[in-house]
Motif scaffolding. Structure first.
Motif, PDB file in Angstrom:
ATOM      1  N   GLY A   1      -4.619  -2.640  -0.132  1.00 34.80           N
ATOM      2  CA  GLY A   1      -4.646  -3.840   0.700  1.00 34.80           C
ATOM      3  C   GLY A   1      -4.711  -3.513   2.179  1.00 34.80           C
ATOM      4  N   ALA A   2      -3.971  -2.498   2.594  1.00 33.17           N
ATOM      5  CA  ALA A   2      -3.948  -2.107   4.002  1.00 33.17           C
ATOM      6  C   ALA A   2      -5.282  -1.514   4.455  1.00 33.17           C
ATOM      7  CB  ALA A   2      -2.827  -1.100   4.245  1.00 33.17           C
ATOM      8  N   ARG A   3      -6.020  -0.921   3.552  1.00 35.30           N
ATOM      9  CA  ARG A   3      -7.270  -0.244   3.914  1.00 35.30           C
ATOM     10  C   ARG A   3      -8.517  -1.080   3.640  1.00 35.30           C
ATOM     11  NH1 ARG A   3      -7.669   4.464   5.862  1.00 35.30           N
ATOM     12  NH2 ARG A   3      -9.541   4.982   4.697  1.00 35.30           N
ATOM     13  N   LEU A   4      -8.328  -2.303   3.170  1.00 32.50           N
ATOM     14  CA  LEU A   4      -9.504  -3.149   2.925  1.00 32.50           C
ATOM     15  C   LEU A   4     -10.229  -3.418   4.237  1.00 32.50           C
ATOM     16  CD1 LEU A   4      -8.171  -5.834   0.413  1.00 32.50           C
ATOM     17  CD2 LEU A   4      -9.899  -4.078  -0.038  1.00 32.50           C
ATOM     18  N   PRO A   5     -11.542  -3.241   4.245  1.00 37.92           N
ATOM     19  CA  PRO A   5     -12.291  -3.563   5.460  1.00 37.92           C
ATOM     20  C   PRO A   5     -12.242  -5.065   5.745  1.00 37.92           C
ATOM     21  CG  PRO A   5     -13.728  -2.575   3.774  1.00 37.92           C
ATOM     22  CD  PRO A   5     -12.368  -2.734   3.182  1.00 37.92           C
ATOM     23  N   GLU A   6     -12.463  -5.423   6.969  1.00 43.15           N
ATOM     24  CA  GLU A   6     -12.386  -6.822   7.387  1.00 43.15           C
ATOM     25  C   GLU A   6     -13.297  -7.731   6.565  1.00 43.15           C
ATOM     26  OE1 GLU A   6     -13.240  -9.158  11.453  1.00 43.15           O
ATOM     27  OE2 GLU A   6     -11.966  -7.373  11.635  1.00 43.15           O
ATOM     28  N   ARG A   7     -14.445  -7.228   6.144  1.00 44.32           N
ATOM     29  CA  ARG A   7     -15.374  -8.058   5.362  1.00 44.32           C
ATOM     30  C   ARG A   7     -14.812  -8.412   3.984  1.00 44.32           C
ATOM     31  NH1 ARG A   7     -17.281  -2.900   5.072  1.00 44.32           N
ATOM     32  NH2 ARG A   7     -17.891  -2.123   3.006  1.00 44.32           N
ATOM     33  N   HIS A   8     -13.749  -7.729   3.566  1.00 42.72           N
ATOM     34  CA  HIS A   8     -13.094  -8.023   2.288  1.00 42.72           C
ATOM     35  C   HIS A   8     -11.696  -8.620   2.489  1.00 42.72           C
ATOM     36  CE1 HIS A   8     -16.285  -6.241   0.010  1.00 42.72           C
ATOM     37  NE2 HIS A   8     -16.172  -5.100   0.668  1.00 42.72           N
TER      38      HIS A   8
ATOM     39  N   TRP B   1     -10.722 -11.535   2.304  1.00 46.84           N
ATOM     40  CA  TRP B   1     -10.433 -12.552   1.289  1.00 46.84           C
ATOM     41  C   TRP B   1      -9.708 -11.962   0.082  1.00 46.84           C
ATOM     42  CZ3 TRP B   1     -12.738 -11.950  -3.486  1.00 46.84           C
ATOM     43  CH2 TRP B   1     -13.783 -11.024  -3.543  1.00 46.84           C
ATOM     44  N   LEU B   2      -9.826 -10.656  -0.139  1.00 43.34           N
ATOM     45  CA  LEU B   2      -9.164 -10.032  -1.283  1.00 43.34           C
ATOM     46  C   LEU B   2      -7.665  -9.805  -1.059  1.00 43.34           C
ATOM     47  CD1 LEU B   2     -11.714  -7.307  -2.410  1.00 43.34           C
ATOM     48  CD2 LEU B   2     -10.846  -9.207  -3.769  1.00 43.34           C
ATOM     49  N   ARG B   3      -7.233  -9.827   0.185  1.00 44.17           N
ATOM     50  CA  ARG B   3      -5.821  -9.536   0.465  1.00 44.17           C
ATOM     51  C   ARG B   3      -4.884 -10.516  -0.240  1.00 44.17           C
ATOM     52  NH1 ARG B   3      -7.233  -7.456   5.960  1.00 44.17           N
ATOM     53  NH2 ARG B   3      -7.266  -5.216   5.588  1.00 44.17           N
ATOM     54  N   GLU B   4      -5.279 -11.767  -0.308  1.00 40.03           N
ATOM     55  CA  GLU B   4      -4.444 -12.767  -0.997  1.00 40.03           C
ATOM     56  C   GLU B   4      -4.292 -12.407  -2.480  1.00 40.03           C
ATOM     57  OE1 GLU B   4      -1.829 -15.733  -1.055  1.00 40.03           O
ATOM     58  OE2 GLU B   4      -2.928 -15.191   0.753  1.00 40.03           O
ATOM     59  N   ALA B   5      -5.373 -11.966  -3.101  1.00 40.91           N
ATOM     60  CA  ALA B   5      -5.310 -11.553  -4.508  1.00 40.91           C
ATOM     61  C   ALA B   5      -4.436 -10.315  -4.665  1.00 40.91           C
ATOM     62  CB  ALA B   5      -6.718 -11.286  -5.044  1.00 40.91           C
ATOM     63  N   VAL B   6      -4.517  -9.395  -3.705  1.00 43.06           N
ATOM     64  CA  VAL B   6      -3.676  -8.193  -3.747  1.00 43.06           C
ATOM     65  C   VAL B   6      -2.206  -8.584  -3.650  1.00 43.06           C
ATOM     66  CG1 VAL B   6      -3.050  -6.078  -2.500  1.00 43.06           C
ATOM     67  CG2 VAL B   6      -5.447  -6.617  -2.895  1.00 43.06           C
TER      68      VAL B   6
ATOM     69  N   ALA C   1      -8.994 -16.558 -10.378  1.00 45.20           N
ATOM     70  CA  ALA C   1      -8.492 -15.221 -10.071  1.00 45.20           C
ATOM     71  C   ALA C   1      -8.266 -14.956  -8.588  1.00 45.20           C
ATOM     72  CB  ALA C   1      -9.436 -14.167 -10.645  1.00 45.20           C
ATOM     73  N   MET C   2      -9.158 -15.351  -7.735  1.00 46.91           N
ATOM     74  CA  MET C   2      -9.035 -14.980  -6.331  1.00 46.91           C
ATOM     75  C   MET C   2      -8.135 -15.920  -5.535  1.00 46.91           C
ATOM     76  SD  MET C   2     -10.397 -12.198  -6.066  1.00 46.91           S
ATOM     77  CE  MET C   2     -11.313 -11.246  -7.241  1.00 46.91           C
ATOM     78  N   GLY C   3      -8.361 -17.212  -5.677  1.00 46.53           N
ATOM     79  CA  GLY C   3      -7.584 -18.172  -4.898  1.00 46.53           C
ATOM     80  C   GLY C   3      -6.313 -18.637  -5.579  1.00 46.53           C
ATOM     81  N   ARG C   4      -6.121 -18.260  -6.854  1.00 48.06           N
ATOM     82  CA  ARG C   4      -4.956 -18.636  -7.648  1.00 48.06           C
ATOM     83  C   ARG C   4      -4.845 -20.150  -7.838  1.00 48.06           C
ATOM     84  NH1 ARG C   4      -4.473 -14.978 -10.699  1.00 48.06           N
ATOM     85  NH2 ARG C   4      -2.530 -15.841 -11.379  1.00 48.06           N
ATOM     86  N   THR C   5      -5.986 -20.840  -7.801  1.00 44.69           N
ATOM     87  CA  THR C   5      -6.012 -22.289  -8.024  1.00 44.69           C
ATOM     88  C   THR C   5      -5.815 -22.581  -9.502  1.00 44.69           C
ATOM     89  OG1 THR C   5      -7.544 -22.566  -6.185  1.00 44.69           O
ATOM     90  CG2 THR C   5      -7.397 -24.384  -7.752  1.00 44.69           C
TER      91      THR C   5
END
Length: 176
Positions: free
Chosen positions: A23-30, A32-37, A165-169
């Protein structure tokens, strides 16, 4: 079975630190994945303790298992995951997670039943294996340029609540 659980402990205890590193190393373009992490981090916390409990319930020594060194294979797998995150691409870690989680979903319940029957161990010695065997993943991918309706027969999952999966809706419970 206790040796299997011991090796599982040695890799599962790294899941949360690995997720934090990825999560800490995800590039800025990703981003959106931090919430899933974060969601996955919360979900994975404490699984190593489940394994130690299972070791104890199977007649093993939880302290000895926790203090033991990992096998070379387990150590290499964990080291490779850290290396992938650090030197290659943090998204590569999720490939390993996909394989491990997918395999455990596909095999865990059957393996737990067979091991329990063969070794005559109590049900409480299988909380870790059975926790993964109950997971159900449904993947629907739209490869068209625009949204397309789809009808799926989900009768076998009536009453279950699908979660995106991604937004947890959460979606409405599956009906008839």
């Amino acid at each position: 079975y206790v040796e299997f659980l011991t090796q599982a402990y040695h890799h599962v205890r790294h899941t949360v630190p690995l997720l934090m590193a990825a999560g800490a190393r995800l590039p800025e373009r990703h981003e959106w994945l931090r919430e899933a992490v974060l969601h996955y981090l919360d979900e994975e916390k404490g699984h190593e303790q489940w394994i130690l409990n299972d070791i104890e319930h199977a007649g093993g020594d939880r302290q000895a298992a926790a203090a033991s060194p990992p096998s070379i294979a387990t150590e290499c797998m964990v080291a490779y995951a850290y290396d992938t995150i650090e030197r290659r691409n943090p998204l590569g870690f999720f490939g390993m997670v996909f394989v491990l989680e997918g395999t455990s979903v596909a095999l865990a319940l059957n393996a737990a039943d067979r091991i329990q029957k063969t070794l005559q161990l109590p049900t409480r010695a299988f909380s870790y294996l059975r926790s993964h065997g109950d997971d159900v993943f449904l993947c629907v991918a739209n490869l068209a340029r625009s949204a397309q309706p789809v009808e799926l027969d989900l009768a076998a999952y009536k009453g279950r609540v699908p979660v995106e999966a991604m937004g947890r809706t959460a979606f409405p419970p599956v009906g008839d």
